[in-house]
Scaffold this active site. Sequence first.
Site, PDB file in Angstrom:
ATOM      1  N   THR A  55      -6.230   0.475  12.640  1.00  0.00           N
ATOM      2  CA  THR A  55      -6.934   1.708  12.982  1.00  0.00           C
ATOM      3  C   THR A  55      -7.545   1.631  14.378  1.00  0.00           C
ATOM      4  OG1 THR A  55      -8.952   2.940  12.433  1.00  0.00           O
ATOM      5  CG2 THR A  55      -8.869   0.691  11.676  1.00  0.00           C
ATOM      6  N   ASP A  56      -7.795   2.796  14.967  1.00  0.00           N
ATOM      7  CA  ASP A  56      -8.501   2.827  16.264  1.00  0.00           C
ATOM      8  C   ASP A  56      -9.995   2.541  16.077  1.00  0.00           C
ATOM      9  OD1 ASP A  56      -9.230   5.218  15.026  1.00  0.00           O
ATOM     10  OD2 ASP A  56      -8.856   6.480  16.782  1.00  0.00           O
ATOM     11  N   GLU A  57     -10.460   2.540  14.808  1.00  0.00           N
ATOM     12  CA  GLU A  57     -11.896   2.338  14.578  1.00  0.00           C
ATOM     13  C   GLU A  57     -12.357   0.935  14.963  1.00  0.00           C
ATOM     14  OE1 GLU A  57     -13.607   4.038  11.080  1.00  0.00           O
ATOM     15  OE2 GLU A  57     -11.957   5.441  10.821  1.00  0.00           O
TER      16      GLU A  57
ATOM     17  N   TYR B  63     -15.939  -1.153   7.036  1.00  0.00           N
ATOM     18  CA  TYR B  63     -14.487  -0.911   7.036  1.00  0.00           C
ATOM     19  C   TYR B  63     -13.868  -1.352   8.354  1.00  0.00           C
ATOM     20  CZ  TYR B  63     -10.168   1.684   7.880  1.00  0.00           C
ATOM     21  OH  TYR B  63      -8.871   2.017   8.233  1.00  0.00           O
TER      22      TYR B  63
ATOM     23  N   GLY C  44       0.816  -1.222   0.000  1.00  0.00           N
ATOM     24  CA  GLY C  44       0.000   0.000   0.000  1.00  0.00           C
ATOM     25  C   GLY C  44       0.844   1.263   0.000  1.00  0.00           C
ATOM     26  N   GLY C  45       2.058   1.160  -0.540  1.00  0.00           N
ATOM     27  CA  GLY C  45       2.992   2.293  -0.493  1.00  0.00           C
ATOM     28  C   GLY C  45       2.694   3.399  -1.488  1.00  0.00           C
ATOM     29  N   ALA C  46       1.643   3.235  -2.316  1.00  0.00           N
ATOM     30  CA  ALA C  46       1.237   4.337  -3.200  1.00  0.00           C
ATOM     31  C   ALA C  46       0.035   5.084  -2.630  1.00  0.00           C
ATOM     32  CB  ALA C  46       0.915   3.806  -4.594  1.00  0.00           C
ATOM     33  N   GLY C  47      -0.393   4.693  -1.433  1.00  0.00           N
ATOM     34  CA  GLY C  47      -1.516   5.379  -0.781  1.00  0.00           C
ATOM     35  C   GLY C  47      -1.025   6.555   0.060  1.00  0.00           C
ATOM     36  N   PHE C  48      -1.926   7.089   0.848  1.00  0.00           N
ATOM     37  CA  PHE C  48      -1.628   8.298   1.630  1.00  0.00           C
ATOM     38  C   PHE C  48      -0.532   8.042   2.673  1.00  0.00           C
ATOM     39  CE2 PHE C  48      -3.379  10.523   5.595  1.00  0.00           C
ATOM     40  CZ  PHE C  48      -2.577  11.639   5.428  1.00  0.00           C
ATOM     41  N   ILE C  49      -0.771   7.138   3.609  1.00  0.00           N
ATOM     42  CA  ILE C  49       0.212   6.896   4.674  1.00  0.00           C
ATOM     43  C   ILE C  49       1.389   6.086   4.126  1.00  0.00           C
ATOM     44  CG2 ILE C  49       0.582   5.893   6.965  1.00  0.00           C
ATOM     45  CD1 ILE C  49      -2.502   6.204   7.390  1.00  0.00           C
ATOM     46  N   GLY C  50       1.073   5.100   3.277  1.00  0.00           N
ATOM     47  CA  GLY C  50       2.129   4.259   2.717  1.00  0.00           C
ATOM     48  C   GLY C  50       3.167   5.067   1.945  1.00  0.00           C
TER      49      GLY C  50
ATOM     50  N   LYS D 133     -11.163  -4.396   9.219  1.00  0.00           N
ATOM     51  CA  LYS D 133      -9.853  -4.177   9.857  1.00  0.00           C
ATOM     52  C   LYS D 133      -9.765  -4.978  11.158  1.00  0.00           C
ATOM     53  CE  LYS D 133      -6.900  -1.820   8.718  1.00  0.00           C
ATOM     54  NZ  LYS D 133      -5.739  -2.016   7.796  1.00  0.00           N
TER      55      LYS D 133
HETATM   56  P1  NAD Z   1      -5.168   4.695   1.196  1.00  0.00           P
HETATM   57  O1  NAD Z   1      -6.556   4.307   0.794  1.00  0.00           O
HETATM   58  O2  NAD Z   1      -4.708   6.078   0.936  1.00  0.00           O
HETATM   59  O3  NAD Z   1      -4.110   3.712   0.485  1.00  0.00           O
HETATM   60  C1  NAD Z   1      -4.314   2.338   0.387  1.00  0.00           C
HETATM   61  C2  NAD Z   1      -3.341   1.792  -0.650  1.00  0.00           C
HETATM   62  O4  NAD Z   1      -3.532   0.370  -0.723  1.00  0.00           O
HETATM   63  C3  NAD Z   1      -3.566   2.349  -2.065  1.00  0.00           C
HETATM   64  O5  NAD Z   1      -2.339   2.757  -2.613  1.00  0.00           O
HETATM   65  C4  NAD Z   1      -4.158   1.177  -2.837  1.00  0.00           C
HETATM   66  O6  NAD Z   1      -3.811   1.179  -4.209  1.00  0.00           O
HETATM   67  C5  NAD Z   1      -3.542  -0.003  -2.098  1.00  0.00           C
HETATM   68  N1  NAD Z   1      -4.346  -1.226  -2.243  1.00  0.00           N
HETATM   69  C6  NAD Z   1      -5.694  -1.364  -2.084  1.00  0.00           C
HETATM   70  N2  NAD Z   1      -6.055  -2.639  -2.315  1.00  0.00           N
HETATM   71  C7  NAD Z   1      -4.909  -3.326  -2.588  1.00  0.00           C
HETATM   72  C8  NAD Z   1      -4.631  -4.689  -2.877  1.00  0.00           C
HETATM   73  N3  NAD Z   1      -5.601  -5.606  -2.969  1.00  0.00           N
HETATM   74  N4  NAD Z   1      -3.351  -5.050  -3.078  1.00  0.00           N
HETATM   75  C9  NAD Z   1      -2.345  -4.131  -3.015  1.00  0.00           C
HETATM   76  N5  NAD Z   1      -2.554  -2.830  -2.755  1.00  0.00           N
HETATM   77  C10 NAD Z   1      -3.826  -2.431  -2.539  1.00  0.00           C
HETATM   78  O7  NAD Z   1      -5.059   4.315   2.731  1.00  0.00           O
HETATM   79  P2  NAD Z   1      -4.262   5.058   3.916  1.00  0.00           P
HETATM   80  O8  NAD Z   1      -5.117   6.115   4.475  1.00  0.00           O
HETATM   81  O9  NAD Z   1      -2.892   5.381   3.467  1.00  0.00           O
HETATM   82  O10 NAD Z   1      -4.211   3.883   4.991  1.00  0.00           O
HETATM   83  C11 NAD Z   1      -3.136   2.933   4.984  1.00  0.00           C
HETATM   84  C12 NAD Z   1      -3.364   1.918   6.089  1.00  0.00           C
HETATM   85  O11 NAD Z   1      -3.427   2.574   7.345  1.00  0.00           O
HETATM   86  C13 NAD Z   1      -4.678   1.136   5.944  1.00  0.00           C
HETATM   87  O12 NAD Z   1      -4.434  -0.197   6.324  1.00  0.00           O
HETATM   88  C14 NAD Z   1      -5.617   1.816   6.926  1.00  0.00           C
HETATM   89  O13 NAD Z   1      -6.580   0.923   7.407  1.00  0.00           O
HETATM   90  C15 NAD Z   1      -4.640   2.242   8.011  1.00  0.00           C
HETATM   91  N6  NAD Z   1      -5.032   3.442   8.779  1.00  0.00           N
HETATM   92  C16 NAD Z   1      -5.409   4.588   8.135  1.00  0.00           C
HETATM   93  C17 NAD Z   1      -5.734   5.717   8.894  1.00  0.00           C
HETATM   94  C18 NAD Z   1      -6.118   7.027   8.221  1.00  0.00           C
HETATM   95  O14 NAD Z   1      -6.505   7.976   8.919  1.00  0.00           O
HETATM   96  N7  NAD Z   1      -6.003   7.164   6.908  1.00  0.00           N
HETATM   97  C19 NAD Z   1      -5.687   5.671  10.277  1.00  0.00           C
HETATM   98  C20 NAD Z   1      -5.301   4.474  10.894  1.00  0.00           C
HETATM   99  C21 NAD Z   1      -4.960   3.378  10.124  1.00  0.00           C
END
Ligand code: NAD
Length: 354
Positions: free
Chosen positions: A133-135, A158, A7-13, A162
């Site tokens: 997540t804390d959710e 969701y 998930g390294g192309a997402g927000f936190i990743g 989780k």
């Molecule tokens: P995000 O939605 O921005 O990114 C998720 C990433 O996962 C995307 O890049 C997506 O392409 C990738 N992805 C989705 N399905 C996939 C699959 N089947 N195989 C491979 N990659 C896949 O999410 P985020 O906000 O960066 O959250 C990252 C993690 O942190 C999640 O596990 C989320 O539950 C957890 N989290 C998020 C928050 C928050 O506030 N955003 C808070 C606590 C925990």
Amino acid sequence: MRIIVTGGAGFIGSALVRYLVLERNYEVLNIDLLTYAGNLSSLDALSDKKNYQFLQASICDRAAMESAVNEFKPDRIMHLAAESHVDRSITGAADFIQTNIVGTFTLLEAARGYWEGQEGAARENFRFLHVSTDEVYGSLGADDLFKETTAYDPSSPYSASKASSDHLAISWHRTYGLPVIISNCSNNYGPYHYPEKLIPLTILNALFEKSLPIYGKGDNVRDWLYVDDHVNALDMIVERGRPGEAYNVGGRNERANIDVVRQICQELDKLRPQSFRYETLIEFVTDRPGHDARYAIDATKLETELGWRARETFDSGILKTVQWYLDNKWWWEPLLQKYSGHRLGLIPEKPETE
Ligand code: NAD
């Protein structure tokens, strides 16, 4: 140090991958399916880095996960790939069940197969960090805080998915001995955040002079954490956390949603003044079904055991975030073709079919 991040192309990743590659100089393999939420432009800064590799694959693909893990030979796996938006899980839960539960299971099995083949220090020092997540804890009354011992009580598809993945991850430790650690973090915000979530949605709607929708009365409380503080916590937890343990991550920055939106408006009044005040765009809309009232984290374990502290207050972090969106139109403008800010998360009249 060799690290697989999912998930390294997402927000936190993407914040984590930038940190591990640029600040820590680790060898990183980013595995991401590039769903609507994945965006490689968040990783532009790494284009010429030799210690960074990208694999487009689903964590649900067993063969792809096994060959990635066995070939890359990681010291650590940091698992963030997920479907992450509560509203989308209400409209259609299937992808959440598949990725968050089946995908986590698949990755755990690939990790276990690899780890069981290791010996000595490689086996001893391997870590699997499951980022959650804390959710999973459900909703709080006015005074409590979520501790690591709080019973799971998820409300949305969701958070239920989780919670399921957390249970799988910890059971892989108890049953097979895989060195799994779990982190449960509160709501994150900061740069490169997809504009479906409250803070970036509010900033962009305000810039386009659109209405700023607030669910219900806006009194739902979240405990906001600047994304780089989360990244720093993840780095500490995977390095020094104890296998089999969970660590709560939160910045002690509780805010009601209405106050978050008002503060963004006030920052924009200063940074991008208009003839009107941005607050006049606020509009109260139908509440989210199953909307949890309050989340708040007790991060004492992380603070005392590992010495973590959040560096940003909400005031400093939100100012940085608003400024970043003003300065980085190149990043968010293309996303508006895919998502224009319309309401998500109302229960559809007919349930989705497979
Ligand atoms: P995000 O939605 O921005 O990114 C998720 C990433 O996962 C995307 O890049 C997506 O392409 C990738 N992805 C989705 N399905 C996939 C699959 N089947 N195989 C491979 N990659 C896949 O999410 P985020 O906000 O960066 O959250 C990252 C993690 O942190 C999640 O596990 C989320 O539950 C957890 N989290 C998020 C928050 C928050 O506030 N955003 C808070 C606590 C925990």
